[in-house]
Enzyme design. Sequence first.
Site: not given
Ligand code: F6P
Length: 360
Positions: A12, A116, A141, A183
């Site tokens: 992400g 990450g 996170d 998040m």
């Molecule tokens: O790991 C970062 C994060 O933003 C998390 O907080 C969240 O649960 C996840 O990625 C969301 O992922 P995506 O962008 O794939 O929806």
Amino acid sequence: MALKVGMLTSGGDAQGLNSTMRGVSRALWNDDPETKIFGFLNGYYGLMHSSYRHMHDYDFSGILTLGGTILGTSRQPFKIVNDPLYDDQPEGITRLEAMIQTYNDLSLDALVVLGGGGTQKTANLLSLGGCNIIHLPKTIDNDLSGTDLTFGFQSAVNIATEVIDGIHTTATSHGRVFIVELMGNRVGWLALHAGVASGADVILIPEIPYNPIKVVQALQVREKEKKRFSIIAIAEGAKSIEEVNMDEDELKEYRKNTHSVAYHLQNQLEELMIQEIRVCVPGHFQRGGTPSAFDRILTTKLGVEAANAVIEGDFGKMIGVAGQKMIRVPLQEIAGNTKRVSLDDPVILAARKMGVFFGD
Ligand code: F6P
């Protein structure tokens, strides 16, 4: 010494990816302007398929403040085996082998990966497979072990704090309870820090299972104290005491397929109290926009230290932060470990003394 260095961003996105790459490249070129930088496109996918750009000094100009990533990103390849987008997996070899092959075909001296937890696990596999890897810890996170901080976290805290600040006015005017979902699917760092920074009354995080009845009681105490409103900051991965031992399917069923934890909590609370309750989910907004000044400085330091490690040939490391210092942590010691909020974290202890309720 002129080197051949690959770079990619994976997982992400988060604030600070571009400013980190700017730090890495400027410091490498400062050491030797003949160093070649290969920017792999869309994360490990680019490495797998040898999809890259030769990067120039001007590519990194004007991007200190730019959100997102100029290289593009994707979620790590090992989890998306059946994704049609990834059907063109190289034939006859594994994805890991394909990535190592690209690294060797280009005769890279090093590969710098920004990402990450998932990114870090793959980085470790590449390192064990013989590639010279440096990992830079990115995630809003803040859940990577071996480092006090990840970049993107402080920027996201600022945004989440502003969201709750904004909600305060409506909550006060209407005398409502607001649930703000932040998040953090496995950890509560963001909800904890933004919650404390914005004066949330209740903070619910995955590390502390919450009791809905006790949450209602805490809200009723505020009502009795003639406080017209309440703000609940909840991490997306928070669970109630009934839910902690459920698997994914059981949880879905139990939550009656409610869209997210904040709406589920709203249903739980509405059954027990009459005050108006509203939900706000800022979602990916928290990952967007320009890095904060703090993250710009942090990413510059991390990027320069990554370049130092590359120049010194000190590989298989994550560049982390310990207090004010940059540190190099062996990937093998940390890959796959999650840094959770501990119950005696100083922010939790201070918040409890301030009367913040954590649902337990
Ligand atoms: O790991 C970062 C994060 O933003 C998390 O907080 C969240 O649960 C996840 O990625 C969301 O992922 P995506 O962008 O794939 O929806």
